[in-house]
Design an enzyme around this catalytic site. Structure first.
Site, PDB file in Angstrom:
ATOM      1  CG  ASP A  54      -2.142   1.118   0.806  1.00 40.29           C
ATOM      2  OD1 ASP A  54      -3.050   0.905   1.026  1.00 40.29           O
ATOM      3  OD2 ASP A  54      -1.200   1.985   1.713  1.00 40.29           O
ATOM      4  CE1 TYR A  59       0.046   7.654   2.817  1.00 39.94           C
ATOM      5  CE2 TYR A  59       0.714   5.683   1.733  1.00 39.94           C
ATOM      6  CZ  TYR A  59      -0.180   5.868   2.798  1.00 39.94           C
ATOM      7  OH  TYR A  59      -1.845   5.760   3.362  1.00 39.94           O
ATOM      8  CG  HIS A 122      -5.459   9.485   0.468  1.00 44.46           C
ATOM      9  ND1 HIS A 122      -3.693   9.248   0.088  1.00 44.46           N
ATOM     10  CD2 HIS A 122      -5.394   8.801   1.741  1.00 44.46           C
ATOM     11  CE1 HIS A 122      -3.466   9.263   1.465  1.00 44.46           C
ATOM     12  NE2 HIS A 122      -3.733   8.890   2.298  1.00 44.46           N
TER      13      HIS A 122
HETATM   14  N1  LIG Z   1      -5.509   6.143   3.418  1.00 40.39           N
HETATM   15  C1  LIG Z   1      -5.162   6.574   4.979  1.00 40.39           C
HETATM   16  O1  LIG Z   1      -6.209   7.973   5.334  1.00 40.39           O
HETATM   17  C2  LIG Z   1      -4.477   5.840   4.992  1.00 40.39           C
HETATM   18  C3  LIG Z   1      -3.475   6.514   6.809  1.00 40.39           C
HETATM   19  C4  LIG Z   1      -3.156   5.935   7.623  1.00 40.39           C
HETATM   20  C5  LIG Z   1      -1.905   4.213   7.092  1.00 40.39           C
HETATM   21  N2  LIG Z   1      -2.615   4.276   5.991  1.00 40.39           N
HETATM   22  C6  LIG Z   1      -1.888   2.883   5.148  1.00 40.39           C
HETATM   23  O2  LIG Z   1      -1.967   1.912   6.404  1.00 40.39           O
HETATM   24  C7  LIG Z   1      -0.716   1.242   6.960  1.00 40.39           C
HETATM   25  C8  LIG Z   1      -0.777   1.337   7.820  1.00 40.39           C
HETATM   26  O3  LIG Z   1      -1.203   1.958   9.350  1.00 40.39           O
HETATM   27  P1  LIG Z   1       0.272   3.027   9.927  1.00 40.39           P
HETATM   28  O4  LIG Z   1       0.797   2.441   9.420  1.00 40.39           O
HETATM   29  O5  LIG Z   1      -0.338   4.396   9.966  1.00 40.39           O
HETATM   30  O6  LIG Z   1      -0.274   1.966  11.263  1.00 40.39           O
HETATM   31  P2  LIG Z   1      -0.410   0.806  12.332  1.00 40.39           P
HETATM   32  O7  LIG Z   1       0.135   0.472  11.042  1.00 40.39           O
HETATM   33  O8  LIG Z   1      -1.221   0.618  13.098  1.00 40.39           O
HETATM   34  O9  LIG Z   1       0.970   1.147  13.173  1.00 40.39           O
HETATM   35  C9  LIG Z   1       2.014   1.389  12.660  1.00 40.39           C
HETATM   36  C10 LIG Z   1       3.290   1.390  13.700  1.00 40.39           C
HETATM   37  O10 LIG Z   1       3.222   0.254  14.823  1.00 40.39           O
HETATM   38  C11 LIG Z   1       5.083  -0.469  14.710  1.00 40.39           C
HETATM   39  N3  LIG Z   1       4.874  -1.984  14.842  1.00 40.39           N
HETATM   40  C12 LIG Z   1       4.310  -3.141  13.562  1.00 40.39           C
HETATM   41  N4  LIG Z   1       4.281  -3.897  14.085  1.00 40.39           N
HETATM   42  C13 LIG Z   1       4.903  -4.237  15.043  1.00 40.39           C
HETATM   43  C14 LIG Z   1       4.684  -5.143  15.692  1.00 40.39           C
HETATM   44  N5  LIG Z   1       4.373  -6.873  15.431  1.00 40.39           N
HETATM   45  N6  LIG Z   1       5.391  -4.919  16.952  1.00 40.39           N
HETATM   46  C15 LIG Z   1       5.230  -3.486  17.630  1.00 40.39           C
HETATM   47  N7  LIG Z   1       5.302  -2.550  16.209  1.00 40.39           N
HETATM   48  C16 LIG Z   1       4.841  -3.058  15.468  1.00 40.39           C
HETATM   49  C17 LIG Z   1       5.437   0.170  13.643  1.00 40.39           C
HETATM   50  O11 LIG Z   1       6.998   0.369  13.834  1.00 40.39           O
HETATM   51  P3  LIG Z   1       8.272  -0.742  13.425  1.00 40.39           P
HETATM   52  O12 LIG Z   1       8.011  -0.052  11.618  1.00 40.39           O
HETATM   53  O13 LIG Z   1       9.440   0.448  13.673  1.00 40.39           O
HETATM   54  O14 LIG Z   1       8.260  -1.767  13.308  1.00 40.39           O
HETATM   55  C18 LIG Z   1       4.916   1.368  13.030  1.00 40.39           C
HETATM   56  O15 LIG Z   1       5.300   2.343  14.054  1.00 40.39           O
HETATM   57  C19 LIG Z   1       0.291   2.993   7.049  1.00 40.39           C
HETATM   58  O16 LIG Z   1       1.207   2.176   6.569  1.00 40.39           O
HETATM   59  C20 LIG Z   1      -0.316   3.612   5.375  1.00 40.39           C
HETATM   60  O17 LIG Z   1      -0.051   2.556   3.654  1.00 40.39           O
HETATM   61  C21 LIG Z   1      -3.475   4.468   5.111  1.00 40.39           C
END
Ligand SMILES: NC(=O)c1ccc[n+]([C@@H]2O[C@H](COP(=O)([O-])OP(=O)(O)OC[C@H]3O[C@@H](n4cnc5c(N)ncnc54)[C@H](OP(=O)(O)O)[C@@H]3O)[C@@H](O)[C@H]2O)c1
Length: 324
Positions: A54, A59, A122
């Site tokens: 994704d 980004y 988005h």
């Molecule tokens: N459409 C939208 O508006 C929108 C908004 C937000 C996000 N997104 C998409 O969704 C994806 C995921 O959401 P997100 O990145 O916001 O949040 P998330 O996946 O809930 O959390 C990411 C955080 O969790 C940590 N993490 C991941 N796995 C872990 C584990 N097993 N243990 C401990 N920490 C862990 C990561 O750090 P490390 O990398 O250091 O492990 C990072 O700091 C984004 O990357 C993006 O592609 C879309």
């Protein structure tokens, strides 16, 4: 390459029976990382078995993702591009009917790909054409004409530049507006879903309309400016994780998987990437699901950045149509 990469189960989108690996790899990083770091993370993820990625124009990870895909093909980690499911998103300043096609063409150029699997609007709001900025200045917000922008998204699919189209951060009401003029209904609504913001009403509405929900912030996006610690620090989730010999992230991802929705998770750390794949060979018990169902609900990603006294949504209540 991992000698035994994980085989991630797939969900089928309404659009032409397109298959999508249920667990996707997020590439939004806060704070942003060097392109080389994102590229290395994607390559490691492909080696471990992730096939769904994704990204978004916002980004700055389209280019490193594209480079990682090219390198993965060169190294033989994957046999062909068709083995991957790639999503990107239309940014607010391109959410004008005449700009959609060129925005997608730019995204494809960044990714060095011929087509996307999924292209999403988005956010349900536009900003002034030609001004690419984040955060968007309050005076630069403009309403999005859903009818003409969605028609332009449909044209992208007809041209074969994306296999499916959808939206992100749309409430039931805003989805209804899109559905009322669509000739190709949205395949997906990508929104925040996690145990502290379960989105039962929206998921029900989407299921009823053949729209697949894909969860972002499945771990609460903790550590980011838009996220919360409430998921990772939930006593209910900690207790379940301890009793089952799992981690809180594994409980969150398994719970989302059991909702019948797609789920994204971002980790650029190889051990945590591996850990996040460990959700397919066990299940939550009925009691555990019930306990999670009782967790007090509150949205983490409120979207204040998308509200403005000058724009179409002056408050977060208007942005989410009261779904707060
Ligand atoms: N459409 C939208 O508006 C929108 C908004 C937000 C996000 N997104 C998409 O969704 C994806 C995921 O959401 P997100 O990145 O916001 O949040 P998330 O996946 O809930 O959390 C990411 C955080 O969790 C940590 N993490 C991941 N796995 C872990 C584990 N097993 N243990 C401990 N920490 C862990 C990561 O750090 P490390 O990398 O250091 O492990 C990072 O700091 C984004 O990357 C993006 O592609 C879309």
């Amino acid at each position: 390459m991992d000698t035994n990469p994980c085989k991630i189960p797939e969900l089928t989108l309404t659009s032409g029976g397109l298959k999508m690996p249920v667990l996707g790899f997020g590439t939004a990083s806060d704070p942003p990382v060097q392109p080389e770091t994102a590229k290395r993370a994607v390559l490691e993820a492909i080696g471990l078995g992730y096939r769904h990625f994704d990204t978004a124009a916002l980004y700055f990870t389209e280019e490193p993702l594209g480079e990682a895909i090219a390198e993965a093909l060169g190294l033989g980690l994957i046999g062909s591009r068709e083995e991957l499911f790639i999503t990107s998103k239309l940014w607010c300043s391109d959410a004008h009917d005449k700009l959609v096609l060129s925005a997608l063409q730019r995204t494809l150029k960044n990714l060095k790909l011929e087509y996307l699997d999924l292209y999403l609007i988005h956010w349900p709001v536009g900003s002034k054409a030609g001004i690419y900025e984040y955060p968007i200045k309050k005076e630069d917000f403009v309403p999005m004409d859903y009818k003409s922008v969605w028609a332009a998204m449909e044209e992208c699919q007809r041209l074969g530049l994306t296999k499916a189209i959808g939206v992100s951060n749309f409430s039931c009401q805003k989805l209804s507006q899109v559905l009322s003029t669509a000739t190709i209904p949205p395949s997906v609504n990508q929104v925040e879903v996690n145990p502290v913001w379960q989105q039962k009403k929206l998921i029900e509405f989407c299921k009823g309309n053949g729209i697949l929900v894909i969860s972002y912030a499945a771990l609460g996006a903790f550590g980011t400016f838009y996220g919360t610690n409430r998921v990772m620090e939930s006593e209910v989730l900690k207790e379940i994780a301890k009793a089952r010999g799992k981690t809180v992230p594994q409980v969150c991802l398994r719970w989302a998987y059991e909702q019948g929705i797609g789920v994204l998770v971002k980790s650029f750390n190889k051990e945590r990437m591996k850990q996040n794949l460990g959700i397919f060979n066990w299940e939550l018990t009925k009691e555990e699901r019930e306990k999670i169902g009782e967790i007090p609900q509150s949205r983490a990603c409120l979207g204040h950045d998308y509200t403005s006294v000058h724009g179409p949504f002056k408050t977060i209540e208007e942005l989410w149509d009261g779904e707060l």
